[in-house]
Design a protein around this motif. Structure first.
Motif, PDB file in Angstrom:
ATOM      1  N   LYS A  77      -1.812   3.301 -10.857  1.00 50.30           N
ATOM      2  CA  LYS A  77      -2.603   4.370 -11.493  1.00 50.30           C
ATOM      3  C   LYS A  77      -4.081   4.010 -11.409  1.00 50.30           C
ATOM      4  CE  LYS A  77       0.789   6.062 -14.757  1.00 50.30           C
ATOM      5  NZ  LYS A  77       1.796   5.079 -15.117  1.00 50.30           N
ATOM      6  N   GLY A  78      -4.949   5.019 -11.602  1.00 50.13           N
ATOM      7  CA  GLY A  78      -6.401   4.782 -11.643  1.00 50.13           C
ATOM      8  C   GLY A  78      -6.857   4.078 -10.367  1.00 50.13           C
ATOM      9  N   ASN A  79      -7.556   2.958 -10.543  1.00 50.55           N
ATOM     10  CA  ASN A  79      -8.072   2.217  -9.380  1.00 50.55           C
ATOM     11  C   ASN A  79      -6.973   1.686  -8.461  1.00 50.55           C
ATOM     12  OD1 ASN A  79     -10.639   2.573 -10.165  1.00 50.55           O
ATOM     13  ND2 ASN A  79     -10.891   0.531 -11.111  1.00 50.55           N
ATOM     14  N   HIS A  80      -5.745   1.636  -8.986  1.00 47.43           N
ATOM     15  CA  HIS A  80      -4.634   1.077  -8.196  1.00 47.43           C
ATOM     16  C   HIS A  80      -3.742   2.152  -7.603  1.00 47.43           C
ATOM     17  CE1 HIS A  80      -5.723  -2.883  -9.519  1.00 47.43           C
ATOM     18  NE2 HIS A  80      -5.722  -2.484 -10.769  1.00 47.43           N
ATOM     19  N   ARG A  81      -4.236   3.384  -7.541  1.00 42.60           N
ATOM     20  CA  ARG A  81      -3.307   4.437  -7.134  1.00 42.60           C
ATOM     21  C   ARG A  81      -2.928   4.382  -5.653  1.00 42.60           C
ATOM     22  NH1 ARG A  81      -7.891   6.947  -8.333  1.00 42.60           N
ATOM     23  NH2 ARG A  81      -8.934   8.135  -6.700  1.00 42.60           N
ATOM     24  N   GLU A  82      -3.604   3.531  -4.877  1.00 45.36           N
ATOM     25  CA  GLU A  82      -3.192   3.345  -3.472  1.00 45.36           C
ATOM     26  C   GLU A  82      -2.089   2.297  -3.356  1.00 45.36           C
ATOM     27  OE1 GLU A  82      -4.231   5.194  -0.915  1.00 45.36           O
ATOM     28  OE2 GLU A  82      -5.265   6.280  -2.516  1.00 45.36           O
ATOM     29  N   LEU A  83      -1.684   1.724  -4.491  1.00 46.03           N
ATOM     30  CA  LEU A  83      -0.707   0.632  -4.446  1.00 46.03           C
ATOM     31  C   LEU A  83       0.613   1.012  -5.118  1.00 46.03           C
ATOM     32  CD1 LEU A  83      -2.949  -2.419  -5.426  1.00 46.03           C
ATOM     33  CD2 LEU A  83      -2.136  -1.791  -3.150  1.00 46.03           C
ATOM     34  N   VAL A  84       1.691   0.385  -4.644  1.00 44.59           N
ATOM     35  CA  VAL A  84       2.989   0.532  -5.304  1.00 44.59           C
ATOM     36  C   VAL A  84       3.555  -0.871  -5.502  1.00 44.59           C
ATOM     37  CG1 VAL A  84       3.433   2.771  -4.239  1.00 44.59           C
ATOM     38  CG2 VAL A  84       4.279   0.699  -3.120  1.00 44.59           C
ATOM     39  N   SER A 126       0.857  -1.182   0.000  1.00 42.69           N
ATOM     40  CA  SER A 126       0.000   0.000   0.000  1.00 42.69           C
ATOM     41  C   SER A 126       0.903   1.246   0.000  1.00 42.69           C
ATOM     42  CB  SER A 126      -0.918   0.003   1.222  1.00 42.69           C
ATOM     43  OG  SER A 126      -0.127   0.121   2.365  1.00 42.69           O
ATOM     44  N   TYR A 127       0.380   2.316  -0.552  1.00 38.92           N
ATOM     45  CA  TYR A 127       1.173   3.535  -0.731  1.00 38.92           C
ATOM     46  C   TYR A 127       1.763   4.015   0.597  1.00 38.92           C
ATOM     47  CZ  TYR A 127       2.741   7.863  -2.772  1.00 38.92           C
ATOM     48  OH  TYR A 127       3.541   8.875  -3.212  1.00 38.92           O
ATOM     49  N   GLU A 128       0.987   3.853   1.677  1.00 38.14           N
ATOM     50  CA  GLU A 128       1.463   4.393   2.968  1.00 38.14           C
ATOM     51  C   GLU A 128       2.759   3.732   3.445  1.00 38.14           C
ATOM     52  OE1 GLU A 128      -1.550   1.822   5.829  1.00 38.14           O
ATOM     53  OE2 GLU A 128      -2.172   3.717   4.898  1.00 38.14           O
ATOM     54  N   LYS A 129       3.050   2.530   2.945  1.00 34.82           N
ATOM     55  CA  LYS A 129       4.291   1.835   3.321  1.00 34.82           C
ATOM     56  C   LYS A 129       5.539   2.573   2.850  1.00 34.82           C
ATOM     57  CE  LYS A 129       3.942  -2.286   5.367  1.00 34.82           C
ATOM     58  NZ  LYS A 129       4.950  -2.788   6.290  1.00 34.82           N
ATOM     59  N   ILE A 130       5.383   3.429   1.825  1.00 39.20           N
ATOM     60  CA  ILE A 130       6.587   4.109   1.306  1.00 39.20           C
ATOM     61  C   ILE A 130       6.600   5.599   1.639  1.00 39.20           C
ATOM     62  CG2 ILE A 130       6.953   2.446  -0.566  1.00 39.20           C
ATOM     63  CD1 ILE A 130       5.799   4.693  -2.443  1.00 39.20           C
ATOM     64  N   ASN A 131       5.634   6.006   2.490  1.00 35.00           N
ATOM     65  CA  ASN A 131       5.521   7.421   2.866  1.00 35.00           C
ATOM     66  C   ASN A 131       6.816   8.035   3.373  1.00 35.00           C
ATOM     67  OD1 ASN A 131       3.058   8.244   2.220  1.00 35.00           O
ATOM     68  ND2 ASN A 131       2.071   7.649   4.142  1.00 35.00           N
ATOM     69  N   SER A 132       7.571   7.230   4.153  1.00 32.25           N
ATOM     70  CA  SER A 132       8.748   7.813   4.801  1.00 32.25           C
ATOM     71  C   SER A 132       9.996   7.680   3.928  1.00 32.25           C
ATOM     72  CB  SER A 132       8.985   7.122   6.141  1.00 32.25           C
ATOM     73  OG  SER A 132       9.204   5.754   5.896  1.00 32.25           O
ATOM     74  N   LEU A 133       9.866   7.097   2.750  1.00 33.53           N
ATOM     75  CA  LEU A 133      11.047   6.936   1.893  1.00 33.53           C
ATOM     76  C   LEU A 133      11.248   8.185   1.031  1.00 33.53           C
ATOM     77  CD1 LEU A 133      10.525   3.246   0.676  1.00 33.53           C
ATOM     78  CD2 LEU A 133      11.680   4.075   2.739  1.00 33.53           C
ATOM     79  N   SER A 134      12.501   8.443   0.659  1.00 33.47           N
ATOM     80  CA  SER A 134      12.741   9.649  -0.142  1.00 33.47           C
ATOM     81  C   SER A 134      12.134   9.480  -1.533  1.00 33.47           C
ATOM     82  CB  SER A 134      14.248   9.921  -0.256  1.00 33.47           C
ATOM     83  OG  SER A 134      14.800   9.076  -1.242  1.00 33.47           O
ATOM     84  N   SER A 135      11.729  10.613  -2.118  1.00 30.81           N
ATOM     85  CA  SER A 135      11.068  10.527  -3.421  1.00 30.81           C
ATOM     86  C   SER A 135      12.033  10.002  -4.482  1.00 30.81           C
ATOM     87  CB  SER A 135      10.479  11.885  -3.815  1.00 30.81           C
ATOM     88  OG  SER A 135      11.473  12.848  -3.709  1.00 30.81           O
ATOM     89  N   ASP A 136      13.314  10.267  -4.298  1.00 29.85           N
ATOM     90  CA  ASP A 136      14.321   9.745  -5.231  1.00 29.85           C
ATOM     91  C   ASP A 136      14.378   8.229  -5.220  1.00 29.85           C
ATOM     92  OD1 ASP A 136      15.413  11.771  -6.544  1.00 29.85           O
ATOM     93  OD2 ASP A 136      17.429  11.598  -5.647  1.00 29.85           O
TER      94      ASP A 136
END
Ligand code: SAM
Length: 277
Positions: free
Chosen positions: A181-188, A161-171
């Protein structure tokens, strides 16, 4: 109706039987104060199987033709909490101390022994990928194992889930994750160049020997020994040392200790040990 302990009460005798079984099979020490957790986590499973008592469930777990229900039960009771780059000093040490020592042979073998949902082995892979100037000239292998088949299946998807990578640098995210993307935008999802560096296998640390042929440069055994008693910790550490190269490194969790448990390793830095040469 909410699932409560009352629905399938767990009496002391039956709990003791489960406790002995769990200790024997995976080394986890179910102390008395874990009884409520054990009971509440398994209520749903009993209902799903149409069982009316924990004794019937015990008979099913030990009397089955395969280990399938035992594996499922262990999945229910294990604690799988983890995160990317948890205890970051291990990854700094890997980059700054371990990899330079291996640069002559350009071969690195690392084992994440209780990898849970995969954040730990993928963090190792990201560290290697970022630290090695030309990764294609190196031979990098990361073995990632756990007792939980459910966690291993999740790890192998490389999806979070996206929140798992919240603390990682954008780089770092840009280099190593695909964003949904789209329906999957909460996922990485972990990119293939990182995912392909890790191989997932079920290995129970309680087994007498592990299915590993080449000796390892680094073993991550973090935040799993806390669930074992001292005797089990000593046995596991003695076994792990057999799979580590002389001079290889062992990383343990921040609330774990080696003191008085193993003399196969010497202290290097907090939670970092080295096998005697
Ligand atoms: C809290 S997680 C630790 C994850 C990761 N190492 C970390 O530090 O973030 C503990 C993991 O140990 C696994 N485990 C428990 N007993 C085990 C055993 N006997 N053999 C292998 N893995 C075990 C659990 O399934 C769980 O995924």
């Amino acid at each position: 109706m909410a699932m409560t302990e009352q629905e399938h009460p767990l009496n002391n005798d039956v709990f003791k039987r489960f406790r002995a079984l769990v200790y024997r099979e995976c080394g986890i020490n179910l102390t008395d104060h874990k009884r409520a957790m054990f009971s509440s986590r398994l209520q749903k499973r009993l209902s799903h199987l149409g069982l009316t008592s924990f004794q019937d469930y015990y008979d099913l777990v030990v009397g089955g033709h395969s280990d399938a229900e035992l594996t499922t039960m262990l999945d229910y009771i294990s604690t799988n909490q983890t995160e990317f780059f948890r205890e970051p000093h291990h990854f700094t040490f890997l980059r700054e101390r371990v990899l330079p020592e291996l640069a002559v042979d350009k071969t690195v073998r690392i084992w994440s022994t209780a990898c849970s949902s995969g954040e730990e082995p993928y963090s190792i892979a990201m560290t290697l990928s970022d630290a090695i100037a030309s990764p294609s000239t190196w031979n990098c292998r990361i073995l990632a194992s756990d007792i939980s088949t459910r966690m291993l299946a999740k790890a192998a998807t490389g999806q979070y889930s996206y929140e798992k990578i919240n603390s990682l640098s954008s780089d770092l995210v840009r280099r190593h994750f695909l964003l949904g993307k789209g329906n999957h935008r909460e996922l990485v999802k972990i990119k293939p160049h990182i995912a392909n560096m890790a191989v997932f296998r079920r290995i129970n640390l309680m087994d007498d020997r592990y299915p590993i042929k080449s000796l390892l440069d680094v073993i991550f055994c973090r935040n799993v020994m806390i669930y074992f008693d001292r005797e089990t910790q000593a046995k596991v550490l003695a076994r792990l040392s057999r799979y580590l190269k002389p001079g290889g490194y062992l990383f343990i969790g921040h609330s774990e200790t080696m003191q008085g448990i193993s003399d196969a390793f010497h202290y290097v830095a907090p939670t970092i040990y080295r096998k005697q040469e």
